[in-house]
Design a protein around this motif. Structure first.
Motif, PDB file in Angstrom:
ATOM      1  N   UNK A   1       0.825  -1.205   0.000  1.00 10.68           N
ATOM      2  CA  UNK A   1       0.000   0.000   0.000  1.00 10.68           C
ATOM      3  C   UNK A   1       0.857   1.251   0.000  1.00 10.68           C
ATOM      4  N   UNK A   2       2.062   1.121   0.536  1.00  8.06           N
ATOM      5  CA  UNK A   2       3.029   2.213   0.524  1.00  8.06           C
ATOM      6  C   UNK A   2       4.424   1.619   0.411  1.00  8.06           C
ATOM      7  N   UNK A   3       5.412   2.436   0.116  1.00 10.19           N
ATOM      8  CA  UNK A   3       6.772   1.961  -0.144  1.00 10.19           C
ATOM      9  C   UNK A   3       7.362   1.267   1.079  1.00 10.19           C
TER      10      UNK A   3
ATOM     11  N   UNK B   1       3.598  -5.812   5.799  1.00 15.15           N
ATOM     12  CA  UNK B   1       2.937  -5.929   4.515  1.00 15.15           C
ATOM     13  C   UNK B   1       1.479  -5.536   4.552  1.00 15.15           C
ATOM     14  N   UNK B   2       0.904  -5.372   3.369  1.00 13.91           N
ATOM     15  CA  UNK B   2      -0.509  -4.969   3.295  1.00 13.91           C
ATOM     16  C   UNK B   2      -1.401  -6.055   2.713  1.00 13.91           C
ATOM     17  N   UNK B   3      -0.835  -7.235   2.470  1.00 12.13           N
ATOM     18  CA  UNK B   3      -1.628  -8.395   2.060  1.00 12.13           C
ATOM     19  C   UNK B   3      -1.434  -9.493   3.092  1.00 12.13           C
ATOM     20  N   UNK B   4      -2.525 -10.056   3.575  1.00  4.06           N
ATOM     21  CA  UNK B   4      -2.481 -11.174   4.520  1.00  4.06           C
ATOM     22  C   UNK B   4      -3.880 -11.762   4.608  1.00  4.06           C
TER      23      UNK B   4
ATOM     24  N   UNK C   1      -5.138  -4.551   1.777  1.00  4.52           N
ATOM     25  CA  UNK C   1      -5.320  -3.154   2.170  1.00  4.52           C
ATOM     26  C   UNK C   1      -5.349  -2.162   1.009  1.00  4.52           C
ATOM     27  N   UNK C   2      -4.977  -2.592  -0.191  1.00  4.04           N
ATOM     28  CA  UNK C   2      -5.137  -1.719  -1.360  1.00  4.04           C
ATOM     29  C   UNK C   2      -6.568  -1.744  -1.881  1.00  4.04           C
ATOM     30  N   UNK C   3      -7.398  -2.583  -1.308  1.00  6.54           N
ATOM     31  CA  UNK C   3      -8.786  -2.731  -1.750  1.00  6.54           C
ATOM     32  C   UNK C   3      -9.739  -1.978  -0.841  1.00  6.54           C
TER      33      UNK C   3
END
Length: 276
Positions: free
Chosen positions: A183-185, A232-235, A256-258
Motif C-alpha cells: 500500500x506504501x513503499x 505488509x498490506x496483504x495477509x 489493504x489496497x482494496x
C-alpha cells in the motif's frame, strides 16, 4: 468417457501400477490407511489447467493430479472457468477452519477441499517449480456489502523449502490493487519467505509501528502464516471476522489496497493458480 471423469476405484486383491503417461493419465496404487485396503487413484492431469484442456466440459470439483517430477499424486479442488482450469490452494468463507497453524501444518495443508482449506506449501511448490512452465496466481475477494474484487499476478512460483517457500510474482493486473507489493513503499512482500508463529521469515527485527515494536508479524495477524515483509498490506490467513466485527482488527483477511482506511477483513477469499 473423458479421462477427467473417470471414477476413483478400490481394489482389494493386488498391487497394481499402470502408467499411460503418454496421455498424462496414470493409475497409481495407494494404501488406504483407514480401511487397510489398496486404493487406485486415477491421475487426471498434471494440474487443473491440463485437465480442463484435455476435457473442456469438465466441471468444478475435486480431482487427482500429479505434477511433473512429483512421486505421489494428490487431490485438489479445480475451479473450471471459461479462461481455463484453476487449482485452488486457499479458500476462506468463515470461521469453521482455523488458520492459526504452525509451519509443519502449513507445509502439509489442512481443511476440506470442497470448503475452507490451505492446500499446502509443498504442493504449491510442486505445481510451480518447473521453470519452463509459467503460472498465474489469482486472488478473489468478497466483501460484506456485496462487492467483489480480484488481483492476478503473472510468473507466480514458490522457492524451495530451504528458501522458506519464498514468494515470487510478476506483473499485476486487477481491481483489488497490488497489495503484495504494498500500500506504501517499503513493505513489498515479493521475495520474502513464508512465516508462521514458529518459523519467522519476515523482515521485522523489529518493525516500529507508532509506539509498537513488532518482531513477528504472524502473531499480530492472528497466528496466520503468510509471506510477510514489514509486515505488509496483504495477509489472507489471519482471523476470520463476521459482519459487524470486520473493521478495525489488526488480524483478519486483509488486502489493504482494496479497502480502507481502517483495516477491513474480507468476507471471503480464494487463491488459485493456472499454468500458461
Amino acid at each position: 468417457m473423458t479421462f477427467s471423469s473417470l471414477p476413483l476405484r478400490r481394489f482389494d486383491k493386488m498391487w497394481n501400477r499402470i502408467f499411460f503417461c503418454g496421455l498424462v493419465v496414470c493409475l497409481i496404487s495407494l494404501t488406504d490407511q483407514t480401511q487397510g485396503q489398496k486404493t487406485t487413484l486415477v491421475v487426471q492431469g498434471t494440474d487443473c489447467t491440463q485437465i480442463k484442456t484435455l476435457s473442456p466440459r469438465a466441471t468444478s470439483g475435486v480431482y487427482v493430479i500429479q505434477p511433473a517430477g512429483v512421486r505421489s499424486p494428490f487431490k485438489v479442488y479445480c475451479e473450471m472457468l471459461a479462461d481455463g482450469g484453476w487449482t485452488v490452494f486457499q479458500r476462506r468463507t468463515g470461521a469453521e477452519v482455523l488458520f492459526n497453524r504452525k509451519w509443519a501444518v502449513y507445509k502439509q495443508g489442512f481443511g476440506h477441499l470442497r470448503k475452507d482449506h490451505w492446500l499446502g506449501l509443498s504442493k504449491v511448490f510442486a505445481l510451480t517449480k518447473r521453470r519452463e512452465w509459467r503460472s498465474t496466481m489469482r486472488v478473489d475477494l468478497w466483501d460484506f456489502e456485496g462487492g467483489t474484487a480480484f488481483a492476478e499476478y503473472s510468473d507466480f512460483r514458490l522457492g524451495t523449502e530451504k528458501e522458506a517457500y519464498k514468494l515470487n510474482v510478476g506483473a499485476y493486473r486487477g481491481n483489488a490493487g497490488d497489495a503484495i507489493r504494498g500500500k506504501y513503499a517499503g513493505i513489498d512482500q515479493n521475495g520474502f519467505g513464508f512465516s508462521t508463529t514458529d518459523k519467522d521469515n519476515d523482515g521485522c527485527s523489529p518493525c516500529i509501528f507508532g509506539d509498537i515494536a513488532e518482531n513477528t508479524c504472524s502473531f499480530s495477524e492472528g497466528g496466520g502464516g503468510w509471506w510477510y515483509s514489514r509486515c505488509g498490506s496483504a495477509s489472507l490467513n489471519g482471523d476470520w471476522h463476521p459482519a459487524g466485527e470486520h473493521i478495525g482488527w489488526a488480524s483478519g483477511l486483509h488486502w489493504e489496497t482494496w479497502k480502507g482506511p481502517a483495516p477491513y477483513s474480507a468476507r471471503a477469499s480464494r487463491m488459485m493458480i493456472k499454468s500458461v
